[in-house]
Scaffold this active site. Structure first.
Site, PDB file in Angstrom:
ATOM      1  N   HIS A   1       0.842  -1.206   0.000  1.00 52.13           N
ATOM      2  CA  HIS A   1       0.000   0.000   0.000  1.00 52.13           C
ATOM      3  C   HIS A   1       0.874   1.251   0.000  1.00 52.13           C
ATOM      4  O   HIS A   1       0.955   1.969   0.997  1.00 52.13           O
ATOM      5  CB  HIS A   1      -0.936  -0.010   1.208  1.00 52.13           C
ATOM      6  CG  HIS A   1      -2.018  -1.032   1.092  1.00 52.13           C
ATOM      7  ND1 HIS A   1      -2.018  -2.210   1.790  1.00 52.13           N
ATOM      8  CD2 HIS A   1      -3.138  -1.049   0.319  1.00 52.13           C
ATOM      9  CE1 HIS A   1      -3.096  -2.917   1.474  1.00 52.13           C
ATOM     10  NE2 HIS A   1      -3.791  -2.239   0.584  1.00 52.13           N
TER      11      HIS A   1
ATOM     12  N   HIS B   1      -6.852   7.065  -2.624  1.00 46.02           N
ATOM     13  CA  HIS B   1      -7.698   6.049  -1.988  1.00 46.02           C
ATOM     14  C   HIS B   1      -7.015   5.241  -0.875  1.00 46.02           C
ATOM     15  O   HIS B   1      -7.705   4.636  -0.053  1.00 46.02           O
ATOM     16  CB  HIS B   1      -8.300   5.101  -3.036  1.00 46.02           C
ATOM     17  CG  HIS B   1      -7.419   3.950  -3.374  1.00 46.02           C
ATOM     18  ND1 HIS B   1      -6.366   4.036  -4.247  1.00 46.02           N
ATOM     19  CD2 HIS B   1      -7.414   2.669  -2.921  1.00 46.02           C
ATOM     20  CE1 HIS B   1      -5.761   2.870  -4.320  1.00 46.02           C
ATOM     21  NE2 HIS B   1      -6.364   2.014  -3.531  1.00 46.02           N
ATOM     22  N   ASP B   2      -5.667   5.237  -0.822  1.00 46.61           N
ATOM     23  CA  ASP B   2      -4.969   4.546   0.280  1.00 46.61           C
ATOM     24  C   ASP B   2      -3.987   5.484   0.984  1.00 46.61           C
ATOM     25  O   ASP B   2      -3.004   5.020   1.575  1.00 46.61           O
ATOM     26  CB  ASP B   2      -4.212   3.316  -0.254  1.00 46.61           C
ATOM     27  CG  ASP B   2      -5.111   2.088  -0.356  1.00 46.61           C
ATOM     28  OD1 ASP B   2      -6.065   1.984   0.448  1.00 46.61           O
ATOM     29  OD2 ASP B   2      -4.877   1.245  -1.246  1.00 46.61           O
TER      30      ASP B   2
HETATM   31 ZN   LIG Z   1      -5.873   0.108  -2.674  1.00 49.88          ZN
END
Ligand SMILES: [Zn+2]
Length: 405
Positions: free
Chosen positions: A203, A243-244
């Protein structure tokens, strides 16, 4: 299957013969325009009906994961699938009166001209002094096989800002929303710093760049881009990029069981996803980083609402609900809710690497496993009695879900 093919063939025989007859007329220069118009109208209606019928049959034939039962699938895997892709609380459907019809998507898909118009821009539309390796990589930015790792190497670990800048420029969104280049650069640098905060193997900013490129590819290749406003395209790319943001490299369950600060702030609900949004929007509070400073109030509200909905839907526990809602909309030929469709698209991009070329998928899988075992290590340091092990296949909410997204 053979029966299905036979029925379709039978249904299509009439329009095929009418098309042949029209061709013959044209070849023999005996053109009856009124008859051709009627025949084309009839053929188009019939093809549409066959298409919708086929879509419905495909959807009906798919097994629901919740009902997955097979002798070849171990019960632990079945349990994990059920617990990972479902959640107990259903979110209410909304804005059903605003949904455009599915048929309008089909029509939009057919309008392919937009793509050429938008993408005849030179690849050097990106930052002027990019190395040749970056320019080379960006030539494939519309492809499913795009190598985000090569872009990251070529750009000295700045895949996210390089890619986001390129896409914003290509879609001409910087002009539309009056985004100053210096502001965009500042914002993207801050975004990348946030992705580096926990030094995650998976991530990280490369994953964010990958998801943003994949979303762009999905919008473009499916033709959905024709169906969207510039604001919706901007919101989609922005949602993918953030989004992360500041992902801790651990799952929502890890936060909940360790009673982390984030779990307390967000009351155990979509803990990571809520934080990604909150922290990213907090960046925009600084005028020097606020790329949306020139949006009207209405535009800002619409953008924010859409981004929030899309990023919250990357929580894997909402997977089956999203799929079921979309299936239901398609089967009933309802109007499709745009935020819901875009949320599903971002979620799709987020879990897309198994469908990428092997070299990419294998690299992502190794990174994912490394992150997974890091959390195992943290769990061992903490009290194993408090935190259920991820390696135990549980029937409750297991933690593997968040590793995927
Ligand atoms: Zn993701």
């Amino acid at each position: 299957m053979a029966e299905l093919v036979r029925i379709r063939k039978k249904k299509l025989q009439i329009p095929i013969s009418r098309l042949r007859s029209m061709l013959k007329q044209i070849e023999e220069k005996e053109v009856d325009f009124e008859e051709i118009r009627k025949n084309l109208d009839f053929t188009a209606s019939l093809l549409e009906a066959v298409y919708l019928d086929g879509t419905r049959q495909c959807l009906e034939s798919e097994d629901d994961l919740q009902q997955l039962q097979s002798d070849g699938v171990p019960s632990e895997v079945t349990d994990w699938l059920a617990s990972t892709f479902t959640q107990r609380i259903r979110r209410p459907l909304r804005r059903s009166d605003e949904k455009p019809k599915f048929r309008s998507i089909v029509h939009a898909v057919q309008a392919g001209i937009f793509v050429e118009r938008m993408f005849k821009r030179a690849y050097t539309a990106t930052m002027p002094d990019q190395p040749a390796a970056v320019i080379n990589c960006l030539r494939d930015v519309d492809r499913w096989s795009f190598d985000v790792f090569a872009l990251n190497s070529g750009s000295s670990d700045h895949a996210l800002q390089t890619l986001f800048f390129e896409l914003i420029t290509r879609y001409d969104l910087n002009s539309r929303f009056k985004i100053r280049i210096s502001c965009l650069t500042e914002f993207l640098s801050a975004l990348e710093r946030g992705y580096c905060k926990y030094n995650n193997p998976y991530h990280n900013l490369v994953h964010a760049a990958d998801v943003t490129q994949t979303l762009h590819c999905l919008l473009l290749r499916s033709g959905l881009v024709h169906w969207l406003t510039e604001l919706e395209v901007m919101a989609s790319l922005f949602a993918a990029a953030i989004h992360d943001f500041e992902h801790t490299g651990t799952t929502n369950n890890f936060h909940i069981h360790t009673r982390s600060e984030f779990a307390l702030i967000y009351n155990d609900r979509s803990v990571q996803e809520s934080h990604h949004l909150s922290a990213a929007f907090r960046l925009l509070q600084d005028d020097r980083l606020n790329i949306f400073i020139n949006l009207t109030r209405e535009e800002w509200m619409e953008m924010r609402s859409l981004v929030i909905e899309m990023v919250l839907a990357t929580d894997m526990s909402s997977h089956l609900i999203q799929v079921k809602a979309m299936k239901s909309s398609l089967q009933q030929q309802e109007r499709i809710d745009k935020p819901k469709a875009l949320s599903l698209l971002l979620h799709t991009a987020d879990i897309s690497h198994p469908s990428k070329p092997w070299a990419l998928h294998s690299r992502w899988t190794k990174a994912l496993m490394e992150e997974f075992f890091r959390q195992e290590y943290f769990e061992d340091l903490l009290n194993p009695a408090i935190i259920p092990s991820l390696l135990e296949a549980e029937t409750g909410d297991s933690g593997l879900d968040s590793f995927i997204t």
